[in-house]
Scaffold this active site. Structure first.
Site, PDB file in Angstrom:
ATOM      1  N   CYS A 148       0.826  -2.810   0.264  1.00  0.00           N
ATOM      2  CA  CYS A 148       0.894  -1.378   0.580  1.00  0.00           C
ATOM      3  C   CYS A 148       2.298  -0.856   0.387  1.00  0.00           C
ATOM      4  O   CYS A 148       3.158  -0.994   1.257  1.00  0.00           O
ATOM      5  CB  CYS A 148       0.422  -1.153   2.014  1.00  0.00           C
ATOM      6  SG  CYS A 148       0.592   0.560   2.521  1.00  0.00           S
ATOM      7  N   CYS A 194       3.449   1.692   2.945  1.00  0.00           N
ATOM      8  CA  CYS A 194       3.770   1.156   4.278  1.00  0.00           C
ATOM      9  C   CYS A 194       5.122   0.448   4.263  1.00  0.00           C
ATOM     10  O   CYS A 194       5.901   0.567   5.197  1.00  0.00           O
ATOM     11  CB  CYS A 194       2.731   0.136   4.728  1.00  0.00           C
ATOM     12  SG  CYS A 194       1.037   0.565   4.401  1.00  0.00           S
ATOM     13  N   ASP A 195       5.383  -0.336   3.216  1.00  0.00           N
ATOM     14  CA  ASP A 195       6.510  -1.282   3.265  1.00  0.00           C
ATOM     15  C   ASP A 195       7.649  -0.998   2.287  1.00  0.00           C
ATOM     16  O   ASP A 195       8.665  -1.680   2.322  1.00  0.00           O
ATOM     17  CB  ASP A 195       5.971  -2.711   3.012  1.00  0.00           C
ATOM     18  CG  ASP A 195       4.940  -3.104   4.059  1.00  0.00           C
ATOM     19  OD1 ASP A 195       5.130  -2.708   5.219  1.00  0.00           O
ATOM     20  OD2 ASP A 195       3.962  -3.779   3.715  1.00  0.00           O
TER      21      ASP A 195
END
Ligand code: NAP
Length: 315
Positions: free
Chosen positions: A134, A137-138
């Site tokens: 992701c 997300c990261d």
């Protein structure tokens, strides 16, 4: 006695939430089980540029949040729970969820699909320590770092482009020479000064397991079997998704890749015969289009079929 609901929706992505808007507006008080990944894939996407009605695009999480508010306004309720088992041999249908038992006259399966992994032991060992599926997300953790993305479809292109906001360099690795991605996305990637494309290349090992952080990748060029080391601190997978339909095996027909087979988009079957009152929509039954708008469209269809089913089978 457990209350029997008119309809339960499994999944809170684009398909499930559209089904929730429609069934809630029809007065069916749907219960949405939000599942393992509340909001589905859109909730971990960045800018959505192709959802009609948003000429400047809209952030995926905002789009999902809007849909959820819209469904709640008409009386949909949400539960942060997931399905553990289901029994479609009794009617009303019985669901065991992480929040207890639920009985329902109809079921809308909108459980979507989850990110796929390469399956290398070193990759699995380093998930959360430099390996991610992701980018939204990261990506933030890789400011100024060199990273790699695997995949040759639109997801990989989107991830690579997004990650250039943080990373100093992105190497995009793809196992073949031909790309599945749409031309516009591929063109953007190829034109980007901080993205290097390496085709015909597979990841053999993620280095750094002992240090619990990604130190590099051992790569193999599939045209000559030569191995090389790519010194990166992050690896992002953009290699597609697996349908979340395993719990229905034997109760609903699945295809050879585990997607729910549907007739006229949303009707489910068992051994080719209709499973009454059970409908599937979104990515769990769509291996072909897999778009937010097609998921929303099939969520609407499933909801309309639920209404029709309940009218015809008045209780
Ligand atoms: P996809 O189109 O199925 O592409 C998956 C890619 O991963 C393929 O290039 C595949 O390689 C590769 N792959 C699969 N398993 C692999 C493995 N074990 N090792 C190495 N590579 C592997 O999936 P997607 O990119 O997630 O896209 C899914 C759908 O969503 C598509 O319809 C896409 O257009 C859409 N989408 C659209 C956007 C957008 O428009 N902004 C963004 C994201 C997704 P092969 O090509 O060799 O099979």
């Amino acid at each position: 006695m457990t209350e029997t609901r008119d309809t339960v929706i499994l999944g809170s992505g684009c398909a499930g939430l559209t089904a929730a808007i429609y069934t809630a507006r029809a007065g069916l008080r749907p219960l949405v089980l939000e599942g393992h990944e509340p909001g589905g894939q859109l909730s971990i996407t960045s800018l959505v540029e192709n959802f009609p009605g948003w000429p400047e695009g809209i952030q995926g999480p905002e789009l999902i949040d809007n849909m959820k508010k819209q469904a709640a306004r008409f009386g949909a309720t949400f539960q942060l729970a997931h399905l553990q088992s289901v029994d479609l041999s009794v009617y009303p249908y019985r669901l065991e969820t992480s929040a207890g038992e639920i009985c329902t006259r109809t079921l809308i399966v909108a459980s979507g699909a989850s990110a796929r992994w390469l399956g290398l032991p070193s990759e699995q060992a380093l998930i959360g320590h430099g390996v991610s599926s992701c980018a939204t997300c990261d990506g933030f953790f890789f400011r100024g770092k060199e990273i790699a993305v695997v995949g040759g479809g639109d997801s990989a292109m989107e991830e690579a482009l997004f990650l250039t906001r943080f990373a100093s360099k992105v190497t995009l690795l793809h196992r073949r020479s031909a790309f599945r991605a749409s031309k516009i996305m591929l063109d953007r990637v190829m034109a980007h000064p901080n993205i290097e494309l390496r085709a015909n290349t597979v990841v053999v090992e993620v280095l750094g397991v002992e240090d619990k952080e990604v130190k590099g990748l051992r790569l193999r060029d599939v045209t000559n079997n030569q191995e090389s080391i790519l010194p990166v601190t992050g690896l992002f997978l953009g290699i597609g998704h697996e349908p979340n339909a395993k719990m229905f095996a034997g109760q609903i027909d699945l295809d050879d890749e585990g997607y729910i087979k549907t007739v006229h988009n949303v009707f489910t079957t068992l051994n080719g015969n209709p499973v009454h009152g059970v409908f599937a929509c979104g990515d769990v039954q769509d291996r072909r289009y897999r778009q937010a708008i097609t998921a929303a469209g099939s969520g609407c269809m499933a909801a309309l079929e639920v209404e029709k089913f309940l009218e015809e089978h008045a209780h």
